[in-house]
Design a protein around this motif. Structure first.
Motif, short mmCIF file in Angstrom:
data_model
loop_
_atom_site.label_atom_id
_atom_site.label_comp_id
_atom_site.label_asym_id
_atom_site.label_seq_id
_atom_site.Cartn_x
_atom_site.Cartn_y
_atom_site.Cartn_z
N GLY A 16 -19.77 -37.36 45.56
CA GLY A 16 -19.77 -38.47 44.64
C GLY A 16 -20.91 -38.40 43.55
N PRO A 17 -20.82 -39.10 42.60
CA PRO A 17 -22.03 -39.33 41.71
C PRO A 17 -23.28 -39.80 42.31
CG PRO A 17 -20.22 -40.78 41.11
CD PRO A 17 -19.79 -39.98 42.25
N CYS A 18 -24.30 -39.41 41.92
CA CYS A 18 -25.75 -39.88 42.34
C CYS A 18 -26.74 -39.55 41.24
CB CYS A 18 -26.02 -39.17 43.88
SG CYS A 18 -27.62 -39.92 44.46
N LEU A 19 -27.74 -40.40 40.97
CA LEU A 19 -28.81 -39.99 40.06
C LEU A 19 -30.12 -40.30 40.78
CD1 LEU A 19 -29.76 -39.33 37.21
CD2 LEU A 19 -29.56 -41.98 36.76
N LEU A 20 -30.69 -39.35 40.90
CA LEU A 20 -32.01 -39.39 41.69
C LEU A 20 -33.11 -39.16 40.67
CD1 LEU A 20 -32.27 -38.85 45.14
CD2 LEU A 20 -33.91 -37.25 43.82
N VAL A 21 -33.98 -40.01 40.74
CA VAL A 21 -35.02 -39.91 39.69
C VAL A 21 -36.52 -39.89 40.49
CG1 VAL A 21 -36.10 -41.05 37.60
CG2 VAL A 21 -33.83 -41.32 37.95
N ALA A 22 -37.39 -38.94 40.08
CA ALA A 22 -38.64 -38.90 40.98
C ALA A 22 -39.68 -40.11 40.06
CB ALA A 22 -39.18 -37.56 40.66
N ASN A 23 -40.37 -40.57 40.65
CA ASN A 23 -41.23 -41.49 40.05
C ASN A 23 -42.62 -41.21 39.46
OD1 ASN A 23 -42.78 -40.81 42.43
ND2 ASN A 23 -42.90 -43.07 43.13
N HIS A 24 -42.72 -39.76 39.23
CA HIS A 24 -43.84 -39.33 38.47
C HIS A 24 -43.29 -37.79 38.06
CE1 HIS A 24 -43.83 -37.48 42.56
NE2 HIS A 24 -44.47 -36.41 41.99
N ALA A 25 -44.31 -37.48 37.20
CA ALA A 25 -43.54 -36.11 36.62
C ALA A 25 -44.70 -34.89 37.47
CB ALA A 25 -44.14 -36.00 35.27
N CYS A 26 -43.69 -33.91 37.80
CA CYS A 26 -44.14 -33.00 38.60
C CYS A 26 -43.31 -31.79 38.47
CB CYS A 26 -44.39 -33.19 40.17
SG CYS A 26 -45.00 -31.84 41.24
#
Length: 74
Positions: A16-26
């Motif tokens: 199913g749909p899932c949006l995963l966002v990192a909390n920093h830029a790497c």
């Protein structure tokens, strides 16, 4: 050896749909995240970095990155 810890690690759905966002830029976030998420991931990157001649083939054909235009801050 890497391990995943913290709230939500076990809560990622297998389908199913899932949006995963990192909390920093790497640059390596997709690689690290891919080690712990039990499903395929599709990284997103701004055109500013994606269009670098030496990175574009790797990002396009190996990692299958979705490229988005970079918009200036107002």
């Amino acid at each position: 050896r890497m391990t995943a810890r913290g709230p939500g690690v076990k809560g990622v759905p297998a389908v199913g749909p899932c949006l995963l966002v990192a909390n920093h830029a790497c640059w390596f976030d997709p690689v690290f995240v891919g080690q712990f998420i039990p499903r395929p991931i599709t990284p997103i990157m701004t055109a500013r970095f994606f269009n670098q001649w030496f990175l574009k083939p790797l990002l396009k054909y190996v990692f299958r990155v979705i490229v988005v235009p970079e918009t200036p801050l107002k």
